[in-house]
Design an enzyme around this catalytic site. Sequence first.
Site, PDB file in Angstrom:
ATOM      1  N   ASP A 192       0.804  -1.229   0.000  1.00 50.53           N
ATOM      2  CA  ASP A 192       0.000   0.000   0.000  1.00 50.53           C
ATOM      3  C   ASP A 192       0.831   1.271   0.000  1.00 50.53           C
ATOM      4  OD1 ASP A 192      -2.682  -0.673   0.012  1.00 50.53           O
ATOM      5  OD2 ASP A 192      -2.686  -1.131   2.155  1.00 50.53           O
TER       6      ASP A 192
HETATM    7  C1  GLC Z   1      -1.647  -4.025   5.267  1.00 53.18           C
HETATM    8  C2  GLC Z   1      -2.867  -3.942   4.383  1.00 53.18           C
HETATM    9  C3  GLC Z   1      -2.693  -4.822   3.171  1.00 53.18           C
HETATM   10  C4  GLC Z   1      -1.399  -4.542   2.469  1.00 53.18           C
HETATM   11  C5  GLC Z   1      -0.221  -4.620   3.424  1.00 53.18           C
HETATM   12  C6  GLC Z   1       1.080  -4.193   2.794  1.00 53.18           C
HETATM   13  O1  GLC Z   1      -1.573  -5.277   5.839  1.00 53.18           O
HETATM   14  O2  GLC Z   1      -4.026  -4.333   5.081  1.00 53.18           O
HETATM   15  O3  GLC Z   1      -3.771  -4.655   2.295  1.00 53.18           O
HETATM   16  O4  GLC Z   1      -1.238  -5.453   1.422  1.00 53.18           O
HETATM   17  O5  GLC Z   1      -0.467  -3.772   4.530  1.00 53.18           O
HETATM   18  O6  GLC Z   1       1.101  -2.849   2.499  1.00 53.18           O
END
Ligand code: GLC
Length: 835
Positions: free
Chosen positions: A517
């Site tokens: 993210d």
């Molecule tokens: C968090 C989010 C997930 C994402 C991960 C890496 O766990 O919930 O959707 O893939 O972070 O950024």
Amino acid sequence: MVGTDVHAAAMGEDEIIAREPVLTHASGDPVLTAAGTVGVTPYGYVDEEAREYVVTRPDTPTPWMNYLGEGRYGGIVSNTGGGYSFDCDPRSRRVSRYRYNGVPADQPGRYVYLRDQESDAFWSVTWQPVRRVPDAYECRHGLGYTRIATEHDEIASELLYFVPPGEDAPACELWLLRVQNLGDRPRRLRSFSYVELSYLDAVVDQQNLDWAQHIVSSRFEDGALLTGTLFRADTTFFSSSAAPLGFDSDRETFIGRCGDLRAPVVVERGEPTGSEAPRGNNIGSLCHELELAPGEERRIVYVLGIAADVAEARQTAAAYRDPAAADAAFRALREDWDAYLSRFVVETPDPELNVMVDVWNQVQCRTTLHWSRFASAYETGLGRGMGTRDSAQDTLGTMHAAPERAREMLTRIWRLQFLDGHTWHQFFPLTGEGTSGLAAEMPEWPQWFCDDHLWLVIAVCAYLQETGDVDYLEQRVPYEDGSAETIWEHMMRAVRFTLEHRGPHGLPRAGFADWDDTLNIDHGSGKAESVWCGMQFCRAVLDLAELADELGRTDEAERFRGHVREMADAVNTHAWDGAWYARAFDDEGEPIGVASEELHRINMNPQTWCVIGEVARPERAERALASMHEHLATEFGITLLDPPYNGGSERVRGTSTYPPGAKENGGIFCHANAWAIVAAAMLGKGDLAHDYYRRILPLLRLDSDRYLVEPYVYCQNVCGPTHPQFGLGRNSWLTGTAAWTYVAATQWILGIRPTYRGLRVAPALPEKWSGFRARRLFRGTVYEIDVERVGAGNRVALTVDGAPVDGDVVPPAEGRDRVSVRVQLGGEVAYPSAS
Ligand code: GLC
């Protein structure tokens, strides 16, 4: 310990649910450790027999939590009774309050104060909030329940919390209080319960105190406190099995001016006031008189819940007036979990793996399926809702035990897909309303994530392999912006979206981000690309090709394989950096995660997914994994990237908001570590896969004062070696780590994988293991699997019900209830690669 005695007394012989005996090894060797030797930290241990984590001290470094409920009414509860409850949606149907980040920590919760009417001394059953040092203390986090017991001044007390199970059960939780006089003189006590009630909209409850504190009021009727507003019929209620002596529902009256929960004035004085809150802060406090002869025990059942109106509230309160109804609900809960966990049981030479795979990893997977990343001690349940990529991945950990739930979840998410093929990033479980999540903060950047829709394809194929329910493909589901089409069409649009959104190197455009993210590299250019997503695309589309073959759609299977070849070529042509794969290309087409960079020279995910997506030729796959190991592996797991950013970098934005070594900026992201286990196993490296598995295994983190978080469930991230608190865990419970470590352990290390043609058994075991046994339910048949190592290597020789079978897939059982599978393991195996 006295707490344990309380527990034994509480269960009663007739209440103990019979368990199937645990499996034993073919060799007859004892592989199970004695109870109480797994996960022994300074704060507790695993009770294998009871399938509970026993917390032996109240002052854990962080609140050690458990979950109550099954995705409708439920909440979290800590080892000292802290936590909150909600119904279906923690944002818009909040029942009780919790003060995030409050001091003292982990308050309020579901409390009962006990007061000795002769000495005037008082304490709380759960240690918090009075925090008087108990003579004995024990918390048992079990399967959907938590039992906390303390002893003070020869009074043993216990609170057992759970939510009655079942689709038709009322939206409520039960607290079963037991108080016993252990001494030889009669005692006169009073109990005072305490729970703080929220206005249903939890955001308003926090933000608009002017309004929220004018509109919520309570009244006492027929032994129950009824709380609500004048303009909505919804009613929160708090009642008890025994008629109370008195009550309070006004917090300030209960606590007293300038008071606190440690010594509420009502408890100090021992007299309930009968306050009915006309507004303000509403609580559920019922007072009972407990006169106990020596040895005598009293029980009270409290009911906290929410109903559509007052009549329904009264009905539910009445339903549990007889404690036998609460006992029956608890038995039903135990039976439900027994059935759930019986579907896959393993015995291996690794005692911690056994406990995780048989119990806690499954508990966590079921919880993440219900709550995605919405409501925990870290996620306040106020804002983000459920994640589409998160929930799609969460189904992978429950496919074997709750395929119908997985199907329901996938269908719900497909409704969030747009006609162009991408999906909303997040949604709210009650209303189904979708959002673009974090992307909404940057409206001029892409509002979609390049991976969301592809996870759905992977999850649907996993569902079909588990169940064979190919009719699902014909189910018609509407789009967010269009009328209904079949699931198959939805999947085609998902594939098309990626094909139509490719960048200059022919790789998937990054969108707002991919799985990570925080990797926000497209700042409006429309050019930034995710190498990792190219690999994910290959996995998803290979799964589709296999499905198309199975359905006899040969042309489509060929077309899918063509897409995979093209994408794999793009990755191999542009992203191979000599010793590992690049992570992405930025707005300018420059690679990220390559050796020529000063920061973020190497990123973990492409090194694991080049194997999982079958993108890399064998020597590249080996090299990529070795580079990952060399540059990123630590004793507590593999860091996501190195060297981390040290201050804001516009190029990647989100990642660089974290300090070095935290979360996605060079922290150990446990979720991604699960993919390293899978990749190592896919390359036949059983020792390495098992080694990676154990590096992040919470039951091996016995250093709780460093790790801080629960040892029985995975946390999302652990601080990396560049962080001053290397080894500290954060964000436990709601993480994709749960589903993926379960998949990694069961499908890849143990190698038991559902396929369209039967159950595959293709383990990648550590060389030292003599084998393992497993019992797994697959399409209505129980497979008893006995794997025995006869030599080095992982080649499988299969015997099914005494007859030798070619290959590593156990053919369909055709109506048989049980199938006995013997596997002899030894010899070389060739590992697959697409290019
Ligand atoms: C968090 C989010 C997930 C994402 C991960 C890496 O766990 O919930 O959707 O893939 O972070 O950024």
